[in-house]
Design an enzyme around this catalytic site. Sequence first.
Site, mmCIF file in Angstrom:
data_model
loop_
_atom_site.group_PDB
_atom_site.id
_atom_site.type_symbol
_atom_site.label_atom_id
_atom_site.label_comp_id
_atom_site.label_asym_id
_atom_site.label_seq_id
_atom_site.Cartn_x
_atom_site.Cartn_y
_atom_site.Cartn_z
ATOM 1 N N HIS A 156 -26.325 99.019 41.022
ATOM 2 C CA HIS A 156 -27.070 100.120 40.407
ATOM 3 C C HIS A 156 -27.765 100.911 41.514
ATOM 4 C CE1 HIS A 156 -31.299 101.330 39.356
ATOM 5 N NE2 HIS A 156 -30.650 102.072 38.491
ATOM 6 N N ASN B 110 -30.321 104.661 41.819
ATOM 7 C CA ASN B 110 -30.967 105.770 41.120
ATOM 8 C C ASN B 110 -31.889 106.491 42.091
ATOM 9 O OD1 ASN B 110 -33.735 106.550 39.593
ATOM 10 N ND2 ASN B 110 -31.989 106.923 38.247
ATOM 11 N N GLY C 2 -35.954 111.520 23.779
ATOM 12 C CA GLY C 2 -34.871 112.187 23.076
ATOM 13 C C GLY C 2 -33.690 112.497 23.962
#
Length: 323
Positions: A129, A131, A281
């Site tokens: 991973h 980021n 959202g």
Amino acid sequence: MTDSTRPGAQDERATPDSAGRADSAAVRAWLSGLQTQIADALGAFDGTPFATDRWQRAPGEKLRGGGCTRILEGGRFFERAGIGFSDVAGDALPPSATAARPELNGRGFEAMGVSLVLHPRNPYCPTVHMNVRMLLATKAGEAPVFWFGGGMDLTPYYGFEEDAQHFHRVCRDAVAPWGGDLYPRFKRWCDDYFFLKHRNEARGVGGIFFDDYAEDGFEPAFALTRSVGEAFLAAYLPIIEKRRTLPYGEAERDFQAYRRGRYVEFNLVWDRGTHFGLQSGGRTESILMSMPPTANWRYDWQPQPGTPEARLYADFLPARDWI
């Protein structure tokens, strides 16, 4: 992912007036280029090009903005590989971003970043991973507050000490120009963060992780973040080049699927980036592309003593100095 109570968080966030103007256009351009660079390199390694899914939020949605998802599924080497770029804005920071900083409640925000998770098919090749991101918290009449975050961590299923050592050396070298204290600080932060508290178990062998980073102003903080992102291929490609042809069978694939279950647990239960995306959202497909294509769970399973599976738990998951 933001949490000012974590080790290494800053007592004061930088603002354009106090520490140089945050140049979101420069960050956006670099992130987009980094996504392309990594997707091209990994697609060439696999022999399968990444598909491109550009997306934009519809008018009236909770978030504004868009992004680009580069995805490879069912490749020759990668069972799933996702590299996402997003640049979104909203009217209020979600709870995961303000829990430790109530003074930011009610601020709007812009969040941009590149996030990737790679799941090789071969169990002897680790999941990884990475980021890198920037967040701007905005309020009318006040200077925006900015910070950077990011890092990379390695999750092997079958451990090789030289692989963990190589990965950590590249991580150390990526942040060394900004001070010899950063690698041990960011390594410890990574060990603490990528930890399944409900199992008292690390996710993998760690790497580096940092958040709320704005030390010395925008340009130095951005430069450090660039160094971390641009070190990723050097940290990971030599490992999978070395391990990709190792033979494996059904037993190794079964253990890989079992350990992938831990990856799912961490991402859904503990990962603040996942929580931030879902609470704000965000685009669900892009947020959950980090999930492995297959995983399983067994009731109270324990590896047999003396096996390579047992050695993962004994020699690799406990936090240790790899350099």
